[in-house]
Design a protein around this motif. Structure first.
Motif: not given
Length: 159
Positions: A42-59
């Motif tokens: 959630t911290v990673l998702i909410e910071t907005g610092r995860v690039d669009s390539e990796n965001l789906p993986r984090i989610i």
């Protein structure tokens, strides 16, 4: 000159600690403790610092953690989000299928496994999971065929 240096050093320390904190969050997001993983992802998702390539993986990682807490509704919501961001993300379909299967909704699970297999024809886990879902629907021949296919791809799947 000295004044600029004293202002720069704290800024560099803060930037370095943020980067280290994000590295920790990234490691914790994929960790075994679901509560820690959910918070870190959630911290990673909410910071907005995860690039669009990796965001789906984090989610999807957060969805896995929700599923590990038996919170399948939240897991499905996160898998849906990951799939919306990356429709070709076969792992999210496989994970969402597991969440549906754990809710005993084998028909929806099979649809997700079908999509995972369509996107990645050598996805042993998707064949294996689909076989288990077919078993749940008493389709024993289909279950046997899928599990055999999974083991043909990866002899250790399901171990």
């Amino acid at each position: 000159m000295r004044r600029h240096f004293s202002v720069l050093v704290p800024a560099l320390v803060i930037a370095a600690s943020r980067a280290a904190g994000e590295d920790d969050a990234l490691a914790q997001c994929g960790g075994r403790d679901p509560d820690v993983a959910i918070k870190a992802c959630t911290v990673l998702i909410e910071t907005g610092r995860v690039d669009s390539e990796n965001l789906p993986r984090i989610i999807a990682q957060r969805a896995n953690a929700h599923a590990n807490r038996f919170d399948y509704d939240r897991a499905i919501k996160d898998y849906n989000h990951a799939i919306k961001l990356r429709p070709e993300f076969w792992i999210a379909f496989d994970g969402r299928g597991l969440a549906h299967a754990n809710r005993l909704n084998f028909e929806l699970a099979i649809k997700d496994y079908d999509q995972a297999i369509k996107l990645k024809p050598d996805a042993a886990s998707a064949y294996y999971h689909r076989g288990l879902a077919k078993f749940g629907l008493c389709d024993l021949d289909g279950a046997d065929a899928d599990i055999a296919k999974a083991r043909e791809i990866d002899p250790h799947v399901g171990d």
